[in-house]
Design an enzyme around this catalytic site. Structure first.
Site, PDB file in Angstrom:
ATOM      1  N   GLU A  79      -1.625  -0.431  -2.565  1.00  0.00           N
ATOM      2  CA  GLU A  79      -0.253  -0.493  -2.054  1.00  0.00           C
ATOM      3  C   GLU A  79       0.684  -1.115  -3.092  1.00  0.00           C
ATOM      4  O   GLU A  79       1.873  -0.798  -3.131  1.00  0.00           O
ATOM      5  CB  GLU A  79      -0.186  -1.315  -0.762  1.00  0.00           C
ATOM      6  CG  GLU A  79      -0.786  -0.637   0.453  1.00  0.00           C
ATOM      7  CD  GLU A  79       0.044   0.529   0.974  1.00  0.00           C
ATOM      8  OE1 GLU A  79       0.036   1.588   0.309  1.00  0.00           O
ATOM      9  OE2 GLU A  79       0.662   0.401   2.040  1.00  0.00           O
ATOM     10  N   THR A 102      13.075   3.628  -0.208  1.00  0.00           N
ATOM     11  CA  THR A 102      12.542   2.342   0.263  1.00  0.00           C
ATOM     12  C   THR A 102      13.349   1.179  -0.302  1.00  0.00           C
ATOM     13  O   THR A 102      13.578   0.171   0.364  1.00  0.00           O
ATOM     14  CB  THR A 102      11.061   2.187  -0.133  1.00  0.00           C
ATOM     15  OG1 THR A 102      10.345   3.317   0.349  1.00  0.00           O
ATOM     16  CG2 THR A 102      10.453   0.941   0.482  1.00  0.00           C
TER      17      THR A 102
END
Lengths: 314, 314
Positions: free
Chosen positions: B132, B185
């Site tokens: 991630e 994002t």
């Protein structure tokens, strides 16, 4: 059925439970206030006797928390008679152990039974909150809710009031350490920062979520890891001599964690066994001997029944 | 025992679950990614095939989340051989449904079985978090944890990592609404205020505590009252056309509440029954027809098993 005379007990409570600042409280066993009520032949509520307060509490029913609470209750049911209230204080005043809440709740539970239980127990809560408005200047529910209902109680919201009793893990014990010093609640409020960083808000959320999960899973380790308040404790603990030393001492004793009870000066320490709770009691004596402050210490299980009637006469 | 070829599935996940902003995620059934792994006779990890990504994902193992995750895992066990990875995307990219997390977790679960299960399932988590870091620029755990473990998962803390699987109430259903728009994002992060009022922080704490209590008590009403995010949603929902209309529409359909999945643009809606989850699906079609945006809608139970092996060949 109506009674002639009823006595009820309501327990001491811890509000602002660490990461549960402003939203979580719990009740402790054996320590609390008693109130005896009886009907009189006037149409007035009277506080006829107070013991254990060293003469410090007001008798006037618009200032005494028992009087305010019972008055609110009787108004709601449109009761025309009069009630005499005797208050026996078991809790020290201004200690952060929910003293005013215990008096009000005991008075409500006793009066409810006196009048033949017109209200469900939980329905007495708004009257107790009304009395906190007089005692604290704000209608807090985090002492009166656990004093009434017992156990750990979450105050999720005030508008409308949303009070959630949580699970209480078996074996959980509490030590209350009351250093003899006077803290002004207004001071205690004024040191709080009115804004917090997003990071701290997220940390606090993670901890309260972990604490609630730990209570349901009865996972003492998780409860311990979660008992961490990054919002109120850093500024408030400065007002309490010996706080850092206590935090260190209880950790090595095997306690789960600690915090400031209400707005202090009492500290609460949660332990996974009664034995450790007593060991914490001994260590707190040692810590405060060094600090040079006299303390009272109480060791108690978590009260899971809340306030209750102890005696009634027909 | 080692295998020749293993395929694993990992589910789509919802992170930032309303008042659980940054600390709570859950997994949904049936929607997710598949990864097939096999040993090769080199000492390299290779991503040999990706389907369903329209050619958008990188094959390089230091950029592909499967590659990064498997590389971290093999390093930790000092494995000298090579692994071929085939990725079959079932999840749209950049949708806020945990697409990168699902790929990494499926790759890890498949490779673990391929090598004879050297790791406990939960011990794969750090490798997924490492992936991630590559996909999002930060090592978030709120998608990979539920993708791996299933159910609702609380990320209480990162230092050290403290991941708490919570109870999943029976009957809980989820509707995912994916409007076809691209959200950056970084934009989604930049609209967040870095400070919040003490009042909002306390409200958020009360709601996440209520949500966790509701999950354990399987109290749908309490879950519903608690699904309220006062910190991230007010600024982020502005970026998503139709959000307010959706919120209104799902309420009258009997859903429990909604929020932005991850950093959007997908919305998640929780419902107390499958029937209501489908009704929500129909209403979201109507809302987005008016808004003029095409959407994909998925209705699913909560996945409670996490990622799993679907096929293996000796």
């Amino acid at each position: 059925m109506e009674m002639k005379k009823v006595t009820a007990f309501a327990p001491a409570t811890v509000a602002n439970v660490s990461c549960g600042f402003d939203i979580l409280g719990f009740a402790v066993d054996s320590l609390g206030d008693r109130v005896t009520v009886s009907l009189n032949d006037t149409n007035e509520i009277r506080v006829t006797r107070i013991e254990g307060d060293n003469g410090k509490l007001p008798l006037a029913i618009d200032k005494n928390t028992c009087g305010v609470a019972v008055n609110a209750m009787l108004k709601a049911m449109d009761f025309k008679g009069g009630v005499d209230i005797e208050l026996y204080k078991g809790l020290p005043l201004g200690s952060g152990m929910g003293s005013s809440a215990a008096s009000a709740v005991a008075a409500l539970v006793a009066t409810n039974r006196l009048l033949g239980n017109p209200f469900e127990k939980a329905a007495l809560l708004p009257f107790a909150i009304e009395s906190e408005r007089v005692a604290c200047g704000a209608g807090h529910a985090d002492n009166v809710s656990p004093a009434l209902l017992g156990g750990f109680v979450l105050i999720r919201d005030y508008h409308p009031l949303d009070v959630i009793p949580l699970n209480v893990p078996r074996g959980l014990y509490c030590t209350l350490v009351h250093p003899h010093l006077v803290l002004n609640t207004a001071d205690s409020r004024s040191v709080l920062k009115q804004h917090v960083s997003l990071k701290d808000a997220t940390t606090q959320s993670g901890n309260i979520a972990g604490l609630v999960a730990g209570l349901y899973q009865e996972d003492m380790e998780l409860i311990s890891r979660s008992l961490n308040d990054v919002i109120a404790e850093p500024s408030r603990s400065i007002l309490i001599p010996g706080y850092e030393e206590m935090k260190e001492a209880i950790k090595t004793a095997g306690a789960l964690g600690c915090g400031i009870s209400g707005s202090g000066p009492t500290l609460f320490i949660l332990s996974p066994t009664e034995e450790i709770a007593w060991e914490v009691s001994r260590r707190s004596q040692a810590v405060y001997e060094k600090v040079g402050l006299p303390i009272d210490v109480y060791v108690s299980a978590i009260n899971t029944r809340g306030a209750y009637v102890v005696e009634e006469k027909k």
